[in-house]
Motif scaffolding. Structure first.
Motif, mmCIF file in Angstrom:
data_model
loop_
_atom_site.group_PDB
_atom_site.id
_atom_site.type_symbol
_atom_site.label_atom_id
_atom_site.label_comp_id
_atom_site.label_asym_id
_atom_site.label_seq_id
_atom_site.Cartn_x
_atom_site.Cartn_y
_atom_site.Cartn_z
ATOM 1 N N PRO A 1 0.779 -1.239 0.000
ATOM 2 C CA PRO A 1 0.000 0.000 0.000
ATOM 3 C C PRO A 1 0.814 1.295 0.000
ATOM 4 N N LEU A 2 0.705 2.031 -1.090
ATOM 5 C CA LEU A 2 1.270 3.379 -1.137
ATOM 6 C C LEU A 2 0.522 4.328 -0.202
ATOM 7 N N GLY A 3 -0.729 4.004 0.098
ATOM 8 C CA GLY A 3 -1.527 4.869 0.960
ATOM 9 C C GLY A 3 -0.953 5.075 2.333
ATOM 10 N N ILE A 4 -0.064 4.167 2.776
ATOM 11 C CA ILE A 4 0.639 4.403 4.040
ATOM 12 C C ILE A 4 2.145 4.556 3.839
ATOM 13 N N ALA A 5 2.666 4.053 2.704
ATOM 14 C CA ALA A 5 4.101 4.230 2.445
ATOM 15 C C ALA A 5 4.452 5.695 2.193
ATOM 16 N N TRP A 6 3.585 6.413 1.445
ATOM 17 C CA TRP A 6 3.846 7.833 1.213
ATOM 18 C C TRP A 6 3.807 8.635 2.511
ATOM 19 N N PRO A 7 2.714 8.593 3.307
ATOM 20 C CA PRO A 7 2.712 9.412 4.520
ATOM 21 C C PRO A 7 3.821 9.046 5.500
ATOM 22 N N ARG A 8 4.207 7.769 5.548
ATOM 23 C CA ARG A 8 5.308 7.391 6.442
ATOM 24 C C ARG A 8 6.604 8.071 6.013
ATOM 25 N N ALA A 9 6.816 8.171 4.691
ATOM 26 C CA ALA A 9 8.013 8.843 4.203
ATOM 27 C C ALA A 9 7.988 10.330 4.536
ATOM 28 N N PHE A 10 6.828 10.969 4.386
ATOM 29 C CA PHE A 10 6.724 12.388 4.735
ATOM 30 C C PHE A 10 6.982 12.598 6.228
ATOM 31 N N LEU A 11 6.426 11.731 7.048
ATOM 32 C CA LEU A 11 6.650 11.837 8.488
ATOM 33 C C LEU A 11 8.121 11.637 8.833
ATOM 34 N N ALA A 12 8.745 10.626 8.207
ATOM 35 C CA ALA A 12 10.154 10.352 8.487
ATOM 36 C C ALA A 12 11.035 11.528 8.093
ATOM 37 N N ARG A 13 10.713 12.150 6.965
ATOM 38 C CA ARG A 13 11.504 13.309 6.536
ATOM 39 C C ARG A 13 11.410 14.445 7.544
ATOM 40 N N ALA B 1 6.842 6.482 12.632
ATOM 41 C CA ALA B 1 5.509 5.905 12.491
ATOM 42 C C ALA B 1 5.635 4.420 12.209
ATOM 43 N N ASP B 2 4.741 3.643 12.805
ATOM 44 C CA ASP B 2 4.670 2.211 12.528
ATOM 45 C C ASP B 2 3.560 1.982 11.507
ATOM 46 N N PRO C 1 8.719 6.788 -1.189
ATOM 47 C CA PRO C 1 7.883 6.081 -0.218
ATOM 48 C C PRO C 1 8.703 5.204 0.722
ATOM 49 N N SER C 2 8.304 5.178 1.968
ATOM 50 C CA SER C 2 9.012 4.421 3.001
ATOM 51 C C SER C 2 8.311 3.084 3.199
ATOM 52 N N ARG C 3 8.927 2.014 2.728
ATOM 53 C CA ARG C 3 8.283 0.703 2.700
ATOM 54 C C ARG C 3 8.914 -0.319 3.645
ATOM 55 N N ASP C 4 9.972 0.045 4.348
ATOM 56 C CA ASP C 4 10.758 -0.980 5.039
ATOM 57 C C ASP C 4 10.003 -1.686 6.156
ATOM 58 N N SER C 5 8.947 -1.066 6.703
ATOM 59 C CA SER C 5 8.195 -1.747 7.763
ATOM 60 C C SER C 5 6.999 -2.524 7.222
ATOM 61 N N LEU C 6 6.777 -2.463 5.905
ATOM 62 C CA LEU C 6 5.627 -3.147 5.311
ATOM 63 C C LEU C 6 5.934 -4.627 5.069
ATOM 64 N N PRO C 7 4.906 -5.463 5.016
ATOM 65 C CA PRO C 7 5.128 -6.874 4.679
ATOM 66 C C PRO C 7 5.814 -7.021 3.317
ATOM 67 N N LEU D 1 11.840 6.528 -9.923
ATOM 68 C CA LEU D 1 12.864 5.543 -10.274
ATOM 69 C C LEU D 1 13.551 4.980 -9.034
ATOM 70 N N GLU D 2 13.793 5.812 -8.044
ATOM 71 C CA GLU D 2 14.424 5.297 -6.823
ATOM 72 C C GLU D 2 13.480 4.333 -6.106
ATOM 73 N N ASP D 3 12.198 4.653 -6.115
ATOM 74 C CA ASP D 3 11.214 3.737 -5.534
ATOM 75 C C ASP D 3 11.230 2.406 -6.278
ATOM 76 N N ILE D 4 11.302 2.454 -7.618
ATOM 77 C CA ILE D 4 11.350 1.230 -8.414
ATOM 78 C C ILE D 4 12.634 0.449 -8.112
ATOM 79 N N ARG D 5 13.766 1.142 -7.991
ATOM 80 C CA ARG D 5 15.025 0.450 -7.676
ATOM 81 C C ARG D 5 14.893 -0.344 -6.374
ATOM 82 N N ARG D 6 14.284 0.264 -5.387
ATOM 83 C CA ARG D 6 14.145 -0.412 -4.094
ATOM 84 C C ARG D 6 13.193 -1.604 -4.215
ATOM 85 N N LEU D 7 12.132 -1.453 -5.004
ATOM 86 C CA LEU D 7 11.209 -2.570 -5.205
ATOM 87 C C LEU D 7 11.870 -3.712 -5.973
ATOM 88 N N VAL D 8 12.651 -3.386 -6.994
ATOM 89 C CA VAL D 8 13.373 -4.429 -7.736
ATOM 90 C C VAL D 8 14.364 -5.131 -6.816
#
Length: 476
Positions: free
Chosen positions: A49-61, A66-67, A168-174, A226-233
């Motif tokens: 879900p980008l719906g929580i990955a985006w806001p988590r990244a904004f909060l982290a910045r 945020a969990d 987007p901050s995805r490291d805590s996601l499944p 592209l950086e988001d895609i690199r991390r997903l790949v």
């Protein structure tokens, strides 16, 4: 910490009714620790879900921890719920909103001191209902920086018209293994989900985006995507879904992005969503999309009835749909239509014509059966509400179901909707062949129309190549 009696104001482009300039009251008690922010996703089309990955990244910045909890693939976590002093629930679509309200009600019971915000398109459209005891705040449109300000105890003014995007901050996601996969030729590939833009230039009357974005769209910078895609790949993704409402709102941005994607990851495939009119307008680009790895395109065909298409102001015609299928097929790209076959203007005859087209064009494997069950949703703030054409069928608002009731002028259509929904639900549970399921829907529609069903649809052989698709059949 959050201040007391925070008041949010939405500008004309972020209010459920742009002409009303209504004030949404938010009563939020101080938070003891911003490290106890919890972001919850309930459903995002089977994607991570980008719906929580985006806001988590904004909060982290902004230095705020945020969990996350994705209830689509993770169990309810009592420990995370008890720790939370602020929970933000992402509701980018109607299904997520229904599940999100249930989650919020359970949150109120399990952690009565926790404050709850709703984030996304359907939060804004249903703000009045949500703020009447379910949520303490709602945010939609380009909301992330406003949400961060809210969390930082900044008294909110207007939502920003443009914001600077982090990755987007995805490291805590499944892991991606828990989400929808790309399937082609019997092989399943892990799939990443990104956005290259938000909002939409168009004003389709039934869509939830125009009341929030009012014909605007915002580009996410190419380097961020592209950086988001690199991390997903790096996490195993071999296919990318561009989740933009319409990838071709900015065709130059889209082409530059897929060229860069293909240059860096030539083996990675992708899909995107685009209007029928955009596919026709940019037909010269279809060959390049195919060459850079586009496996399929989703397009909101909705109906083959020109009457329906006019009443929804889709901007395309029945003939345009046929042209789009021919163009994408010639380019070697699968076109997967999303449909809206149950509106007040669809008839039994036009529904049967749609099924005949599926059969004649050999599209049974390109249309997920659930698409043949979708019924028009009219949420609060819908642009349809101001149109005379809908008034004869419109009934009262049912806030708890997030929409206005409406009744079809032909009772057989409402009965057929119940029939096909039950049939598709049963077929999904039994993992039936989708082509066989669509054939059953054809029989049900013919029966409701009082027609003889002589043989019906041609069923393809069980062992056959299936066009490229995702394992999650839901589009909206």
């Amino acid at each position: 910490m959050l201040s007391n009696d925070v008041a949010r104001y939405f500008d004309d482009n972020n209010m459920p009714n742009p002409s009303a300039r209504k004030r949404w009251e938010v009563n939020v008690q101080p938070m003891a620790n911003t490290g106890t922010i919890l972001l919850i996703s309930c459903y995002e089309l089977g994607h991570q879900p980008l719906g929580i990955a985006w806001p988590r990244a904004f909060l982290a910045r902004a230095g705020l921890a945020a969990d996350t909890l994705d209830l689509a693939v993770e169990p309810w976590d009592d420990a995370k719920i008890r720790r939370a002093t602020l929970v933000a629930i992402a509701v980018p679509m109607h299904t997520a909103l229904r599940l999100g309200v249930r989650a919020a009600q359970r949150l109120r019971r399990d952690n009565p001191h926790c404050r709850i915000a709703f984030l996304g398109l359907y939060a804004v459209l249903n703000a009045e209902y949500l703020l009447a005891g379910i949520a303490d705040a709602v945010f939609g449109g380009e909301y992330e920086e406003g949400f961060v300000q809210f969390v930082q105890e900044i008294e909110a003014g207007r939502l920003p018209r443009k914001q600077s995007f982090p990755v987007p901050s995805r490291d805590s996601l499944p892991a991606l293994t828990r989400y929808t996969k790309f399937r082609r030729n019997g092989v399943e590939v892990l799939t990443g989900y990104v956005e290259a833009s938000r909002g939409c230039l168009h004003q389709c009357l039934h869509c939830p985006i125009p009341p929030v974005y009012n014909g605007r769209f915002f580009v996410v910078p190419q380097d961020v995507v592209l950086e988001d895609i690199r991390r997903l790949v790096a996490a195993g993704a071999g296919h990318i879904t561009f989740g933009d409402p319409d990838f071709l709102n900015g065709p130059t941005h889209a082409l530059r992005l897929v060229r860069a994607l293909h240059a860096e990851f030539p083996g990675v495939t992708y899909d995107f969503t685009a209007k029928i009119t955009h596919l026709l307008r940019h037909r010269a680009a279809l060959g390049e999309f195919a060459a850079t790895g586009c496996a399929f395109i989703v397009s909101a065909v909705e109906s083959l009835s020109d009457v329906v298409l006019r009443n929804l102001e889709k901007g395309h015609t029945r003939a345009d749909v046929f042209d789009a299928f021919a163009l994408t097929r010639a380019a070697g790209i699968v076109l997967r239509p999303s449909l809206l076959p149950f509106t007040p203007w669809e008839t039994l005859d036009s529904y049967l014509e749609l099924l005949d087209f599926v059969d004649s064009a050999d599209l049974a494997d390109q249309i997920d059966p659930v698409q043949l069950t979708i019924r028009l949703l009219i949420p609060p703030g819908s642009a349809l509400l101001g149109r005379a054409e809908i008034q004869p069928f419109l009934e009262e608002l049912e806030p708890a179901t997030f929409g206005y009731r409406w009744t079809h002028p032909d009772p057989r259509m409402d009965a057929l909707h119940a029939d096909v929904t039950a049939s598709v639900t049963a077929a999904t549970q039994e993992n039936d062949d989708p082509a066989a399921t669509i054939a059953r829907l054809h029989r049900l529609a013919a029966r409701r129309a009082g027609r003889a069903y002589a043989g019906g649809m041609r069923l393809p052989p069980p062992e056959r190549p299936i066009p490229a698709r995702l394992t999650e059949p839901w589009f909206c």
